[in-house]
Design a protein around this motif. Structure first.
Motif, PDB file in Angstrom:
ATOM      1  N   VAL A 139     -45.416  29.770  17.250  1.00  0.00           N
ATOM      2  CA  VAL A 139     -44.150  30.493  17.155  1.00  0.00           C
ATOM      3  C   VAL A 139     -43.261  29.833  16.107  1.00  0.00           C
ATOM      4  CG1 VAL A 139     -42.111  31.311  18.405  1.00  0.00           C
ATOM      5  CG2 VAL A 139     -44.290  31.061  19.599  1.00  0.00           C
ATOM      6  N   ASN A 140     -42.706  30.653  15.231  1.00  0.00           N
ATOM      7  CA  ASN A 140     -41.769  30.161  14.222  1.00  0.00           C
ATOM      8  C   ASN A 140     -40.424  30.827  14.448  1.00  0.00           C
ATOM      9  OD1 ASN A 140     -41.323  30.654  10.662  1.00  0.00           O
ATOM     10  ND2 ASN A 140     -40.653  28.940  11.909  1.00  0.00           N
ATOM     11  N   GLU A 141     -39.392  30.037  14.752  1.00  0.00           N
ATOM     12  CA  GLU A 141     -38.057  30.574  14.951  1.00  0.00           C
ATOM     13  C   GLU A 141     -37.144  30.135  13.825  1.00  0.00           C
ATOM     14  OE1 GLU A 141     -36.364  31.429  18.745  1.00  0.00           O
ATOM     15  OE2 GLU A 141     -37.742  30.035  19.705  1.00  0.00           O
ATOM     16  N   THR A 148     -41.300  33.790  11.766  1.00  0.00           N
ATOM     17  CA  THR A 148     -39.915  34.201  11.904  1.00  0.00           C
ATOM     18  C   THR A 148     -39.690  35.556  11.258  1.00  0.00           C
ATOM     19  OG1 THR A 148     -37.640  33.663  11.239  1.00  0.00           O
ATOM     20  CG2 THR A 148     -39.375  32.884   9.820  1.00  0.00           C
ATOM     21  N   ASP A 151     -38.235  31.254  22.297  1.00  0.00           N
ATOM     22  CA  ASP A 151     -39.391  32.123  22.507  1.00  0.00           C
ATOM     23  C   ASP A 151     -40.577  31.367  23.107  1.00  0.00           C
ATOM     24  OD1 ASP A 151     -37.880  34.120  21.470  1.00  0.00           O
ATOM     25  OD2 ASP A 151     -38.911  34.224  19.542  1.00  0.00           O
ATOM     26  N   GLY A 152     -40.833  30.160  22.620  1.00  0.00           N
ATOM     27  CA  GLY A 152     -41.970  29.389  23.113  1.00  0.00           C
ATOM     28  C   GLY A 152     -41.876  29.086  24.590  1.00  0.00           C
ATOM     29  N   ILE A 164     -48.719  26.657  23.516  1.00  0.00           N
ATOM     30  CA  ILE A 164     -47.630  26.985  22.611  1.00  0.00           C
ATOM     31  C   ILE A 164     -47.361  25.830  21.655  1.00  0.00           C
ATOM     32  CG2 ILE A 164     -45.204  27.653  22.422  1.00  0.00           C
ATOM     33  CD1 ILE A 164     -46.908  29.759  23.759  1.00  0.00           C
ATOM     34  N   LYS A 165     -47.133  26.183  20.402  1.00  0.00           N
ATOM     35  CA  LYS A 165     -46.645  25.234  19.407  1.00  0.00           C
ATOM     36  C   LYS A 165     -45.552  25.944  18.623  1.00  0.00           C
ATOM     37  CE  LYS A 165     -47.097  21.094  17.600  1.00  0.00           C
ATOM     38  NZ  LYS A 165     -46.918  19.876  18.401  1.00  0.00           N
ATOM     39  N   GLU A 166     -44.417  25.268  18.430  1.00  0.00           N
ATOM     40  CA  GLU A 166     -43.289  25.880  17.733  1.00  0.00           C
ATOM     41  C   GLU A 166     -42.992  25.166  16.420  1.00  0.00           C
ATOM     42  OE1 GLU A 166     -40.120  28.037  20.059  1.00  0.00           O
ATOM     43  OE2 GLU A 166     -40.391  26.255  21.299  1.00  0.00           O
ATOM     44  N   PRO A 184     -39.732  25.155  14.184  1.00  0.00           N
ATOM     45  CA  PRO A 184     -38.351  25.630  14.187  1.00  0.00           C
ATOM     46  C   PRO A 184     -37.701  25.566  12.827  1.00  0.00           C
ATOM     47  CG  PRO A 184     -38.377  23.351  14.820  1.00  0.00           C
ATOM     48  CD  PRO A 184     -39.822  23.726  14.538  1.00  0.00           C
ATOM     49  N   THR A 202     -41.561  39.021  20.136  1.00  0.00           N
ATOM     50  CA  THR A 202     -41.799  38.162  21.295  1.00  0.00           C
ATOM     51  C   THR A 202     -42.116  38.979  22.533  1.00  0.00           C
ATOM     52  OG1 THR A 202     -40.322  36.473  20.393  1.00  0.00           O
ATOM     53  CG2 THR A 202     -40.824  36.339  22.740  1.00  0.00           C
ATOM     54  N   GLY A 214     -35.559  26.161  19.908  1.00  0.00           N
ATOM     55  CA  GLY A 214     -36.521  27.194  20.252  1.00  0.00           C
ATOM     56  C   GLY A 214     -36.292  27.781  21.629  1.00  0.00           C
TER      57      GLY A 214
END
Length: 295
Positions: free
Chosen positions: A39-41, A95, A48-49, A59-61, A63, A19, A46
């Motif tokens: 972003v994959n957490e 992730t 980081d996003g 941004i798209k997450e 999770p 990140t 979330g």
């Protein structure tokens, strides 16, 4: 879309600084370009996003686990949403427990062949990890490095001479050799890495189904009416994540929170907190701190 979007996967195990590296790249992006980040957490809540959005990125997450699970559906949903906004570049951060070859298989599939121009996959690694069997015996750790075209040894300022030697020895034994490698600190990636071409034929030929938990398709950022906080857990591959979401009206004592987090023995601790020492405009002037693995 008029042309394919240059795309990079930036991978690496938990806590290597992915990140931070992406935030540095966002600060250097041309002012006239629109970048998107998927972003994959591992956690269900979330963080980081939120930090990346402050740098002006789309941004798209995804999770709660690995984005390549369930035949790539969570990842495809996120990618589609970002591509509709016609970004100039797409960065994907799986992730730290993700499977990069399955992500590559999706991006090079017929579904995205006309829309995504997959460039070099960049893996970050902490050179100290090569002396720890907890990492070297982990299949995902090895898969991430094996699938990368570019390998960056981050946190060099924290390394000893034997750590650097272990990193260089590993590079020497790679067949085929990596396209590029470099030792850096604070996630300072050379900007030109994003345009390096990927090695052809390295991606998986099919998307395998993995069995990780996905509670929701979106990370939780809001509380239900009357709910003071929410607590979410996720488990997988011997790791457990636990996250809390508090209402913005709660203010914490910075010194007490810092002492509490510093006393924990965890692989990774991240927080965005509303404290009595708020110093940034990020998320309603919430100060944020990031602590890495503690002894």
């Amino acid at each position: 879309m008029d042309q394919r979007v240059p795309t990079n996967i930036i991978t690496g195990f938990l806590g290597v600084g992915k990140t931070t590296a992406i935030l540095n790249l966002l600060k250097e992006k041309p002012a006239d370009q629109k970048w998107a980040v998927l972003v994959n957490e591992f956690g269900e809540i979330g963080i980081d996003g939120a930090m990346m959005a402050d740098q002006g990125a789309l941004i798209k997450e995804v999770p709660g686990g690995c984005m390549c699970c369930t035949a790539g559906v969570p990842m495809s949903v996120g990618i589609n949403a970002l591509l509709r906004q016609q970004p100039d570049r797409l960065i994907i951060e799986p992730t730290g427990l993700g499977h990069p070859k399955q992500v590559m298989a999706t991006l090079t599939s017929e579904q995205y062949r006309g829309y995504v121009d997959l460039k070099a996959t960049i893996a970050l690694v902490d050179p100290r990890n090569f002396s720890d069997s907890k990492y070297t015996s982990n299949q995902n750790f090895n898969d991430q490095l094996d699938s990368a075209d570019v390998v960056i040894g981050n946190k060099v300022d924290l390394c000893q001479v034997h750590d650097i030697d272990a990193f260089n020895d590993w590079l020497t034994n790679q067949t085929p050799p990596k396209v590029f490698h470099k030792l850096v600190k604070n996630g300072q990636l050379p900007f030109e890495l994003l345009d390096i071409e990927r090695r052809k034929g390295d991606e998986a030929t099919r998307i395998e189904t993995h069995h990780h938990h996905h509670a929701e398709m979106e990370p939780q950022f809001q509380l239900a009416p009357g709910e003071p906080f929410a607590r979410k857990e996720n488990k997988g591959q011997g790791y457990v994540s636990c996250g809390w979401l508090f209402g913005a009206e709660y203010q914490f004592d910075f010194d007490k929170v810092f002492s509490l987090l510093s006393a924990l023995n965890a692989e990774r601790i991240k927080a965005v907190l509303n404290t009595d020492k708020a110093v940034t405009p990020l998320m309603l002037q919430m100060a944020w701190c990031r602590l890495m693995s503690l002894p």
